[in-house]
Enzyme design. Structure first.
Site, PDB file in Angstrom:
ATOM      1  N   GLY A  47      38.072  39.266  39.315  1.00 60.58           N
ATOM      2  CA  GLY A  47      38.063  38.444  40.517  1.00 60.58           C
ATOM      3  C   GLY A  47      39.460  38.440  41.091  1.00 60.58           C
ATOM      4  N   GLY A  92      42.659  37.555  41.017  1.00 61.58           N
ATOM      5  CA  GLY A  92      43.508  36.912  40.025  1.00 61.58           C
ATOM      6  C   GLY A  92      44.888  36.566  40.514  1.00 61.58           C
ATOM      7  CG  ASP A 149      52.724  36.281  36.736  1.00 65.56           C
ATOM      8  OD1 ASP A 149      51.965  36.938  37.481  1.00 65.56           O
ATOM      9  OD2 ASP A 149      53.885  36.649  36.470  1.00 65.56           O
ATOM     10  N   GLY A 150      49.459  35.518  38.200  1.00 64.87           N
ATOM     11  CA  GLY A 150      49.003  35.392  39.579  1.00 64.87           C
ATOM     12  C   GLY A 150      50.027  35.768  40.626  1.00 64.87           C
ATOM     13  CG  ASP A 209      38.327  46.245  39.923  1.00 70.36           C
ATOM     14  OD1 ASP A 209      38.047  47.189  39.156  1.00 70.36           O
ATOM     15  OD2 ASP A 209      39.456  45.724  39.958  1.00 70.36           O
ATOM     16  CG  ASN A 210      41.269  48.725  42.222  1.00 70.21           C
ATOM     17  OD1 ASN A 210      41.338  47.519  42.396  1.00 70.21           O
ATOM     18  ND2 ASN A 210      41.906  49.333  41.239  1.00 70.21           N
TER      19      ASN A 210
END
Length: 491
Positions: free
Chosen positions: A90, A92, A125-126, A252-253
């Site tokens: 998702g 992230g 860590d986003g 997902d890419n």
């Protein structure tokens, strides 16, 4: 009043049920400042140029003061990573802020990459770092100028927040712009979790928003998939013709609109190597340059499986069966343009593959060769001298020159001169590409607070086919240390 108050902003994705996303507020960085602002995209989106940009716009976009009409959310999706299904994916480290209607009537996602942790961050860590954000910003601009379907970026923001990768780096934010951020993995998520009602809703909305001519068709789902196959095939054909390796072709890419998406450890080929691997994490070469066409079909097959509740197996197989032919036709059309050939001929495949074999054996730079070939009207000396084994290339060159004569005959006798042919070739063979060593130089300066090289590359690469003689050094062959660089997925 904010500079965003007069914009036409929508939040269509936020109207989906909660299973599609999680609402998340951006987590601001410390002491943010603009690295670069894309005036061209800003104009398209009714935003001011950098010279007129108001102070509050930075706060609106850096997460410290989210504008009221934005509704930040992290999308949920899954996908196959290096061929293995991963259910825990998702957004992230990125948030969909909202959508802005452009001057062209299209609606564009505004996505903030590096906005902090979300429920889909896993152990991350986003955050995004300045290094990778510069790479993505410049890649989008370079690919767009080359005529390759791609996402782009509105702006890039640096900060004083440290972010830790292999070492401490500078935290950054990227404002990515795309017609959609919906990926193959969105459909995989709903299929593999048996949420078929949501799967149908997603397909219906994608068709309504992005394939409106299909909305009232009885075969809308099948035709939608067929068009995704076609767009994906043509995108990858563009990659192969220009010598671009994506590096992480996970499902997902993969954009549902066939646009180059999620730039990570990408690379433009230097010395031609058919099996070039630009991702040092790709130990098996799954995403090597010459594997991209095959992986495109593999990814489309995974999407087909996810769409099987909506589309019959016969229709899915029929669409997939067209992929290789579409890609091949597009690829050879692009390669004929690079060679200045106007009319197809049955021997073109052997002519082109023979050339690539020589380039690989001789370790000749792919982009530099084609640009030099486009000056054949002046002299063949420069291009011949690129080869150590000149006899083999000279034999190919003789074959090529005969093919140009045949091309004139095939044009119903309305042939063109070599000068005209080469002028046309220079419109299809870039002088400037985004080589990794040029990126590395720009990144090193930017990390010291000097963004001039980022701006220079953005401007230079916006016109890659032009001479721009003041910047000839940027068209030279790369130094030894800058060739065939491999990068990590965090790149």
């Amino acid at each position: 009043m904010s500079s965003l108050d007069n914009l036409s902003i929508t939040n269509r994705y936020a109207e989906f049920p909660d299973s599609f996303y999680t609402r998340v507020a951006p987590q601001p960085l410390a002491n943010t400042r603009w690295v670069v602002w894309n005036d061209e995209l800003a104009s398209l989106l009714h935003l001011p140029s950098f010279s007129q940009i108001p102070e509050e716009l930075l706060a609106n976009f850096d997460g410290s003061k989210v504008w009221s009409q934005f509704k930040p959310l992290a999308m949920k999706y899954t996908g196959h990573q290096f061929g293995v299904y991963n259910p825990d994916l998702g957004d992230g480290r990125g948030l969909l802020l909202g959508e802005i209607e452009g001057r062209d009537g299209a609606i564009y996602d505004i996505h903030l990459k590096g906005a902090g942790t979300t429920p889909y961050s896993r152990m991350g860590d986003g955050r995004a770092v300045l290094r990778s954000s510069i790479r993505e910003y410049l890649a989008g601009e370079a690919m767009a100028a080359l005529g390759i379907p791609t996402t782009r970026s509105l702006g890039l923001i640096s900060s004083d927040t440290p972010v830790y990768r292999e070492q401490q780096e500078t935290g950054a934010l990227l404002l990515r712009v795309a017609e959609t951020h919906i990926r193959f993995g969105h459909f995989e998520y709903f299929f593999h979790t048996n949420q078929h009602k949501e799967l149908k809703l997603l397909a219906d909305k994608v068709i309504q928003w992005h394939f409106p001519s299909l909305a009232n068709s009885k075969a809308s789902y099948a035709e939608f998939f067929r068009q995704v196959v076609e767009r994906t095939a043509k995108m990858i054909a563009h990659w192969q013709a220009v010598g671009f390796a994506h590096g992480v072709m996970n499902t997902d890419n993969m954009s549902i609109l066939g646009q180059t998406f999620d730039y990570g450890p990408y690379g433009f080929i230097d010395d031609f190597e058919s099996g070039y691997i630009c991702n040092h994490s790709d130990h098996t070469g799954r995403y090597a340059f010459d594997q991209q066409p095959r992986i495109g079909l593999w990814n489309l097959s995974a999407l087909a499986y996810a769409l099987s509740p909506l589309i019959s197996s016969e229709e899915l197989q029929s669409a997939l069966g067209q992929y290789e032919n579409i890609l091949s036709q597009q690829y050879y059309r692009l390669m004929r343009s690079k060679l200045g050939l106007n009319v197809p001929h049955e021997d073109d495949g052997s002519l082109i593959q023979g050339l690539l074999a020589i380039l690989e054996t001789e370790e000749v730079d792919y982009t530099f060769f084609f640009r030099q070939l486009s000056y054949l009207d002046s002299s063949d000396k420069a291009v011949v001298e690129l080869f150590k084994s000149r006899a083999e290339f000279s034999a190919w060159l003789e074959q090529y020159l005969k093919r140009t004569e045949l091309d004139n005959k095939l044009c119903n006798g309305e042939g063109i001169s070599m000068e005209q042919r080469c002028q046309a070739m220079r419109l299809h063979n870039p002088k400037y590409i985004l080589r990794n060593y040029l990126l590395q130089n720009a990144i090193e300066r930017a990390e010291q607070g000097d963004y001039s090289e980022v701006h220079l590359l953005a401007n230079l690469l916006s016109n890659p086919f032009d001479e721009q003689s003041d910047y000839d050094d940027y068209a030279k062959l790369p130094p030894v240390w800058g060739k065939k660089m491999k990068l990590s997925c965090s790149s």
